[in-house]
Design a protein around this motif. Structure first.
Motif, PDB file in Angstrom:
ATOM      1  N   UNK A   1       9.344  16.549  -4.173  1.00 34.05           N
ATOM      2  CA  UNK A   1       9.399  18.008  -4.036  1.00 34.05           C
ATOM      3  C   UNK A   1       9.191  18.406  -2.581  1.00 34.05           C
ATOM      4  N   UNK A   2       9.067  19.723  -2.329  1.00 31.52           N
ATOM      5  CA  UNK A   2       9.011  20.216  -0.958  1.00 31.52           C
ATOM      6  C   UNK A   2       7.675  19.967  -0.267  1.00 31.52           C
ATOM      7  N   UNK A   3       6.654  19.614  -1.032  1.00 31.14           N
ATOM      8  CA  UNK A   3       5.311  19.544  -0.432  1.00 31.14           C
ATOM      9  C   UNK A   3       4.657  18.169  -0.512  1.00 31.14           C
ATOM     10  N   UNK A   4       5.339  17.155  -1.010  1.00 37.86           N
ATOM     11  CA  UNK A   4       4.713  15.853  -1.248  1.00 37.86           C
ATOM     12  C   UNK A   4       5.660  14.714  -0.919  1.00 37.86           C
TER      13      UNK A   4
ATOM     14  N   UNK B   1       0.854  -1.188   0.000  1.00 39.25           N
ATOM     15  CA  UNK B   1       0.000   0.000   0.000  1.00 39.25           C
ATOM     16  C   UNK B   1       0.888   1.235   0.000  1.00 39.25           C
ATOM     17  N   UNK B   2       0.554   2.197  -0.857  1.00 39.32           N
ATOM     18  CA  UNK B   2       1.278   3.470  -0.875  1.00 39.32           C
ATOM     19  C   UNK B   2       0.405   4.559  -0.284  1.00 39.32           C
ATOM     20  N   UNK B   3       0.957   5.262   0.690  1.00 40.10           N
ATOM     21  CA  UNK B   3       0.267   6.339   1.388  1.00 40.10           C
ATOM     22  C   UNK B   3       0.863   7.663   0.932  1.00 40.10           C
ATOM     23  N   UNK B   4      -0.007   8.616   0.633  1.00 42.02           N
ATOM     24  CA  UNK B   4       0.457   9.914   0.162  1.00 42.02           C
ATOM     25  C   UNK B   4       0.282  10.975   1.246  1.00 42.02           C
ATOM     26  N   UNK B   5       1.215  11.900   1.283  1.00 40.43           N
ATOM     27  CA  UNK B   5       1.153  13.044   2.193  1.00 40.43           C
ATOM     28  C   UNK B   5       1.377  14.306   1.379  1.00 40.43           C
ATOM     29  N   UNK B   6       0.412  15.211   1.449  1.00 41.98           N
ATOM     30  CA  UNK B   6       0.472  16.448   0.677  1.00 41.98           C
ATOM     31  C   UNK B   6       0.306  17.637   1.615  1.00 41.98           C
ATOM     32  N   UNK B   7       1.167  18.643   1.465  1.00 45.64           N
ATOM     33  CA  UNK B   7       1.086  19.859   2.270  1.00 45.64           C
ATOM     34  C   UNK B   7       0.843  21.032   1.335  1.00 45.64           C
ATOM     35  N   UNK B   8       0.078  22.006   1.796  1.00 46.81           N
ATOM     36  CA  UNK B   8      -0.253  23.103   0.892  1.00 46.81           C
ATOM     37  C   UNK B   8       0.683  24.296   1.032  1.00 46.81           C
TER      38      UNK B   8
ATOM     39  N   UNK C   1       7.642  23.089   3.140  1.00 49.97           N
ATOM     40  CA  UNK C   1       8.148  22.605   4.417  1.00 49.97           C
ATOM     41  C   UNK C   1       9.631  22.300   4.284  1.00 49.97           C
ATOM     42  N   UNK C   2      10.313  22.324   5.409  1.00 47.34           N
ATOM     43  CA  UNK C   2      11.724  21.973   5.393  1.00 47.34           C
ATOM     44  C   UNK C   2      11.910  20.474   5.588  1.00 47.34           C
ATOM     45  N   UNK C   3      11.172  19.913   6.520  1.00 52.83           N
ATOM     46  CA  UNK C   3      11.356  18.508   6.853  1.00 52.83           C
ATOM     47  C   UNK C   3      10.018  17.773   6.741  1.00 52.83           C
ATOM     48  N   UNK C   4      10.090  16.522   6.313  1.00 46.94           N
ATOM     49  CA  UNK C   4       8.924  15.640   6.320  1.00 46.94           C
ATOM     50  C   UNK C   4       9.341  14.326   6.952  1.00 46.94           C
ATOM     51  N   UNK C   5       8.458  13.791   7.772  1.00 44.33           N
ATOM     52  CA  UNK C   5       8.738  12.558   8.507  1.00 44.33           C
ATOM     53  C   UNK C   5       7.567  11.585   8.348  1.00 44.33           C
TER      54      UNK C   5
END
Lengths: 118, 111
Positions: free
Chosen positions: A72-75, A19-26, A29-33
């Motif tokens: 990229x910086x947001x995904x 399963x692939x889970x996606x995380x998107x920010x609008x 961001x500097x860091x994603x965890x």
């Protein structure tokens, strides 16, 4: 305030599948965890998603089992591979915002993905 | 080895009274501490933080106290409201490194 979204919000999967889970920010961001919260447990860091390069994994987590991308910086995406019932958990992404004048350890979380493996 | 511990899995408080949530840590190198609140089916929400150079930080109804000699921090909520009912996690870090979370305390505020 910024919005952090995750897809899917929940899923029921058969063992052996992925399963692939996606995380998107609008906003940028500097860091994603990526974290995991198993039933009755605390939040455990899986890895830091690095833009354009391989993720940095914590002890006990490996790329073959939890491949991560951050183009990229947001995904970012987290894949849970060759699943077993022990992978049933809530998976959460978190971010540190570029625009906040705070320490890099103040993280903001997505709503989570509840995964059940049968 | 659990570096951040929340020894009370649950707490029940009457509306209007004070809620005190406790957290203990073992790593003396931790220099930043945070509290998160989590509702069911939602991700944790940042609540309040404190640097190790302080012993108290206040934000509205929420106050965090840090006792470095005892390696102990606490979150006070005054007055408690039913909407405060959630799971509260404390977290700690060293030098902007990764966050280490406690196991959480479920707070229930009843009328």
């Amino acid at each position: 305030s910024a919005v952090i979204s995750q897809k899917p919000s929940r899923d029921i999967c058969q063992r052996g599948t992925s399963l692939t889970i996606q995380c998107q920010v609008d906003s940028q961001v500097t860091m994603m965890f990526w974290y995991r919260q198993q039933p009755g447990q605390s939040l455990t860091l899986i890895a830091t998603a690095n833009q354009g390069s391989e993720a940095t994994y914590e002890s006990g987590f490996v790329i073959d089992k939890f491949p991560i991308s951050r183009p990229n910086l947001t995904f970012s995406t987290l894949t849970v591979s060759n699943m077993s019932p022990e992978d049933s958990s809530i998976y959460l992404c978190s971010v540190v915002f570029l625009w906040k004048d705070v320490r890099g350890d103040e993280q903001y979380f997505g709503p989570g993905t509840r995964l059940t493996v049968t | 080895d659990q570096q951040v511990k929340q020894n009370s899995p649950s707490l029940s408080v009457q509306e209007g009274r004070i809620s005190i949530l406790n957290c203990d840590y073992t790593n003396s190198m931790f220099d930043y501490f945070l509290w998160y609140k989590k509702y069911p089916a939602e991700g944790p929400t940042f609540l309040i933080s404190i640097s190790s150079i302080k012993d108290k930080n206040e934000d509205g109804r929420f106050t965090v106290f840090l006792n470095k000699s005892a390696k102990h921090l606490s979150l006070h909520i005054v007055p408690s409201q039913p909407g405060d009912s959630a799971v509260y996690f404390c977290a700690a870090s060293h030098n902007t490194d990764k966050l280490i979370f406690g196991t959480g305390t479920r707070l229930q505020v009843f009328p």
